[in-house]
Each structure stands twice: as structure tokens, then as C-alpha cells.
Motif scaffolding. Sequence first.
Motif, PDB file in Angstrom:
ATOM      1  N   CYS A  10       0.826  -1.203   0.000  1.00  0.00           N
ATOM      2  CA  CYS A  10       0.000   0.000   0.000  1.00  0.00           C
ATOM      3  C   CYS A  10       0.868   1.264   0.000  1.00  0.00           C
ATOM      4  CB  CYS A  10      -0.944   0.005   1.200  1.00  0.00           C
ATOM      5  SG  CYS A  10      -2.264  -1.208   1.052  1.00  0.00           S
ATOM      6  N   CYS A  11       1.921   1.262   0.780  1.00  0.00           N
ATOM      7  CA  CYS A  11       2.823   2.416   0.806  1.00  0.00           C
ATOM      8  C   CYS A  11       3.512   2.610  -0.543  1.00  0.00           C
ATOM      9  CB  CYS A  11       3.864   2.245   1.911  1.00  0.00           C
ATOM     10  SG  CYS A  11       3.186   2.497   3.553  1.00  0.00           S
ATOM     11  N   ALA A  12       3.914   1.527  -1.166  1.00  0.00           N
ATOM     12  CA  ALA A  12       4.560   1.620  -2.469  1.00  0.00           C
ATOM     13  C   ALA A  12       3.594   2.175  -3.511  1.00  0.00           C
ATOM     14  CB  ALA A  12       5.081   0.254  -2.908  1.00  0.00           C
ATOM     15  N   LEU A  13       2.356   1.710  -3.503  1.00  0.00           N
ATOM     16  CA  LEU A  13       1.361   2.215  -4.450  1.00  0.00           C
ATOM     17  C   LEU A  13       1.054   3.690  -4.198  1.00  0.00           C
ATOM     18  CD1 LEU A  13      -1.097  -0.803  -4.642  1.00  0.00           C
ATOM     19  CD2 LEU A  13       0.550  -0.070  -6.365  1.00  0.00           C
ATOM     20  N   ALA A  14       0.969   4.072  -2.935  1.00  0.00           N
ATOM     21  CA  ALA A  14       0.714   5.474  -2.597  1.00  0.00           C
ATOM     22  C   ALA A  14       1.878   6.347  -3.047  1.00  0.00           C
ATOM     23  CB  ALA A  14       0.478   5.620  -1.101  1.00  0.00           C
ATOM     24  N   LEU A  15       3.093   5.874  -2.871  1.00  0.00           N
ATOM     25  CA  LEU A  15       4.270   6.621  -3.296  1.00  0.00           C
ATOM     26  C   LEU A  15       4.289   6.802  -4.814  1.00  0.00           C
ATOM     27  CD1 LEU A  15       6.931   7.991  -2.534  1.00  0.00           C
ATOM     28  CD2 LEU A  15       8.042   5.754  -2.778  1.00  0.00           C
ATOM     29  N   ILE A  16       3.959   5.755  -5.550  1.00  0.00           N
ATOM     30  CA  ILE A  16       3.902   5.840  -7.009  1.00  0.00           C
ATOM     31  C   ILE A  16       2.848   6.858  -7.428  1.00  0.00           C
ATOM     32  CG2 ILE A  16       3.248   4.573  -9.098  1.00  0.00           C
ATOM     33  CD1 ILE A  16       4.566   2.093  -7.788  1.00  0.00           C
ATOM     34  N   TRP A  17       1.691   6.829  -6.773  1.00  0.00           N
ATOM     35  CA  TRP A  17       0.616   7.773  -7.092  1.00  0.00           C
ATOM     36  C   TRP A  17       1.063   9.206  -6.836  1.00  0.00           C
ATOM     37  CZ3 TRP A  17      -2.486  10.971  -3.928  1.00  0.00           C
ATOM     38  CH2 TRP A  17      -3.574  11.520  -4.567  1.00  0.00           C
ATOM     39  N   VAL A  18       1.737   9.442  -5.720  1.00  0.00           N
ATOM     40  CA  VAL A  18       2.207  10.791  -5.387  1.00  0.00           C
ATOM     41  C   VAL A  18       3.219  11.274  -6.413  1.00  0.00           C
ATOM     42  CG1 VAL A  18       3.582  12.083  -3.698  1.00  0.00           C
ATOM     43  CG2 VAL A  18       1.699  10.642  -2.922  1.00  0.00           C
ATOM     44  N   VAL A  19       4.128  10.414  -6.819  1.00  0.00           N
ATOM     45  CA  VAL A  19       5.145  10.794  -7.802  1.00  0.00           C
ATOM     46  C   VAL A  19       4.498  11.132  -9.144  1.00  0.00           C
ATOM     47  CG1 VAL A  19       7.089   9.904  -9.162  1.00  0.00           C
ATOM     48  CG2 VAL A  19       7.023   9.537  -6.690  1.00  0.00           C
ATOM     49  N   VAL A  20       3.537  10.328  -9.571  1.00  0.00           N
ATOM     50  CA  VAL A  20       2.865  10.580 -10.855  1.00  0.00           C
ATOM     51  C   VAL A  20       2.111  11.904 -10.802  1.00  0.00           C
ATOM     52  CG1 VAL A  20       0.985   9.777 -12.348  1.00  0.00           C
ATOM     53  CG2 VAL A  20       2.722   8.177 -11.561  1.00  0.00           C
ATOM     54  N   LYS A  21       1.394  12.161  -9.718  1.00  0.00           N
ATOM     55  CA  LYS A  21       0.649  13.419  -9.588  1.00  0.00           C
ATOM     56  C   LYS A  21       1.606  14.621  -9.557  1.00  0.00           C
ATOM     57  CE  LYS A  21      -3.564  12.184  -9.652  1.00  0.00           C
ATOM     58  NZ  LYS A  21      -4.451  12.634 -10.703  1.00  0.00           N
ATOM     59  N   ALA A  22       2.692  14.504  -8.865  1.00  0.00           N
ATOM     60  CA  ALA A  22       3.659  15.600  -8.795  1.00  0.00           C
ATOM     61  C   ALA A  22       4.270  15.861 -10.169  1.00  0.00           C
ATOM     62  CB  ALA A  22       4.751  15.274  -7.782  1.00  0.00           C
ATOM     63  N   GLU A  23       4.557  14.812 -10.907  1.00  0.00           N
ATOM     64  CA  GLU A  23       5.139  14.972 -12.237  1.00  0.00           C
ATOM     65  C   GLU A  23       4.145  15.641 -13.178  1.00  0.00           C
ATOM     66  OE1 GLU A  23       6.185  11.904 -15.683  1.00  0.00           O
ATOM     67  OE2 GLU A  23       7.456  11.691 -13.905  1.00  0.00           O
ATOM     68  N   GLN A  24       2.870  15.305 -13.059  1.00  0.00           N
ATOM     69  CA  GLN A  24       1.856  15.923 -13.914  1.00  0.00           C
ATOM     70  C   GLN A  24       1.761  17.419 -13.646  1.00  0.00           C
ATOM     71  OE1 GLN A  24      -1.685  13.733 -13.048  1.00  0.00           O
ATOM     72  NE2 GLN A  24      -1.196  12.084 -14.465  1.00  0.00           N
ATOM     73  N   LYS A  25       1.921  17.832 -12.407  1.00  0.00           N
ATOM     74  CA  LYS A  25       1.835  19.248 -12.067  1.00  0.00           C
ATOM     75  C   LYS A  25       3.072  20.020 -12.500  1.00  0.00           C
ATOM     76  CE  LYS A  25      -1.344  18.820  -8.221  1.00  0.00           C
ATOM     77  NZ  LYS A  25      -1.564  19.034  -6.804  1.00  0.00           N
ATOM     78  N   LEU A  26       4.213  19.360 -12.539  1.00  0.00           N
ATOM     79  CA  LEU A  26       5.462  20.042 -12.848  1.00  0.00           C
ATOM     80  C   LEU A  26       5.694  20.234 -14.338  1.00  0.00           C
ATOM     81  CD1 LEU A  26       7.914  18.420 -10.277  1.00  0.00           C
ATOM     82  CD2 LEU A  26       6.883  20.688 -10.188  1.00  0.00           C
ATOM     83  N   THR A  27       5.228  19.305 -15.162  1.00  0.00           N
ATOM     84  CA  THR A  27       5.517  19.401 -16.584  1.00  0.00           C
ATOM     85  C   THR A  27       4.506  20.323 -17.259  1.00  0.00           C
ATOM     86  OG1 THR A  27       4.208  17.418 -16.999  1.00  0.00           O
ATOM     87  CG2 THR A  27       6.565  17.109 -16.712  1.00  0.00           C
ATOM     88  N   ALA A  28       5.006  21.296 -17.962  1.00  0.00           N
ATOM     89  CA  ALA A  28       4.156  22.231 -18.698  1.00  0.00           C
ATOM     90  C   ALA A  28       3.859  21.644 -20.076  1.00  0.00           C
ATOM     91  CB  ALA A  28       4.863  23.566 -18.844  1.00  0.00           C
ATOM     92  N   PRO A  29       2.670  21.914 -20.599  1.00  0.00           N
ATOM     93  CA  PRO A  29       2.351  21.398 -21.936  1.00  0.00           C
ATOM     94  C   PRO A  29       3.213  22.065 -23.010  1.00  0.00           C
ATOM     95  CG  PRO A  29       0.533  22.711 -21.069  1.00  0.00           C
ATOM     96  CD  PRO A  29       1.562  22.610 -19.996  1.00  0.00           C
ATOM     97  N   SER A  30       3.483  21.326 -24.060  1.00  0.00           N
ATOM     98  CA  SER A  30       4.323  21.858 -25.138  1.00  0.00           C
ATOM     99  C   SER A  30       3.528  22.854 -25.977  1.00  0.00           C
ATOM    100  CB  SER A  30       4.821  20.715 -26.024  1.00  0.00           C
ATOM    101  OG  SER A  30       3.726  20.146 -26.717  1.00  0.00           O
ATOM    102  N   ARG A  31       4.245  23.616 -26.786  1.00  0.00           N
ATOM    103  CA  ARG A  31       3.579  24.606 -27.657  1.00  0.00           C
ATOM    104  C   ARG A  31       2.703  23.924 -28.696  1.00  0.00           C
ATOM    105  NH1 ARG A  31       7.232  29.867 -28.588  1.00  0.00           N
ATOM    106  NH2 ARG A  31       8.118  29.977 -26.499  1.00  0.00           N
TER     107      ARG A  31
END
Length: 59
Positions: A10-31
Motif C-alpha cells: 500500500c505504501c509503495a502504491l501510494a508513493l507511485i501515485w504521489v510521484v505521478v501526480k507531482a510529475e503531472q503538475k510540474l511538466t508544462a504542456p508543449s507549444r
Amino acid sequence: MRRGAIFSVCCALALIWVVVKAEQKLTAPSRDWTSQMAEYCEDRADFFERLESQFKALT
């Protein structure tokens, strides 16, 4: 033993989810993506305007 394994999974799955969500917020869409989305939105707006005029013509 089983509880520890389940907790670890459960902790591993939660960590993966947090990393994916953080990455989605950090990457800006391309032109290219933003221009394609702008064209798509304009096409949808034109479609709904035509649809609205057709409904008005029917009433």
C-alpha cells in the motif's frame, strides 16, 4: 507478517501515485499541444454555434 507485506504494498502504491501526480503538475504542456488544443476548442465552439442555430431554426 501478512499485515507488514500489505502495508508495504500500500505504501509503495501510494508513493507511485504521489510521484505521478507531482510529475503531472510540474511538466508544462508543449507549444504544439497548446496550439492543437486551441484549434480543437475553436472547432468545438464553431460546432456548437452551428448546432444552436439549427435548433433555433427548428423552433
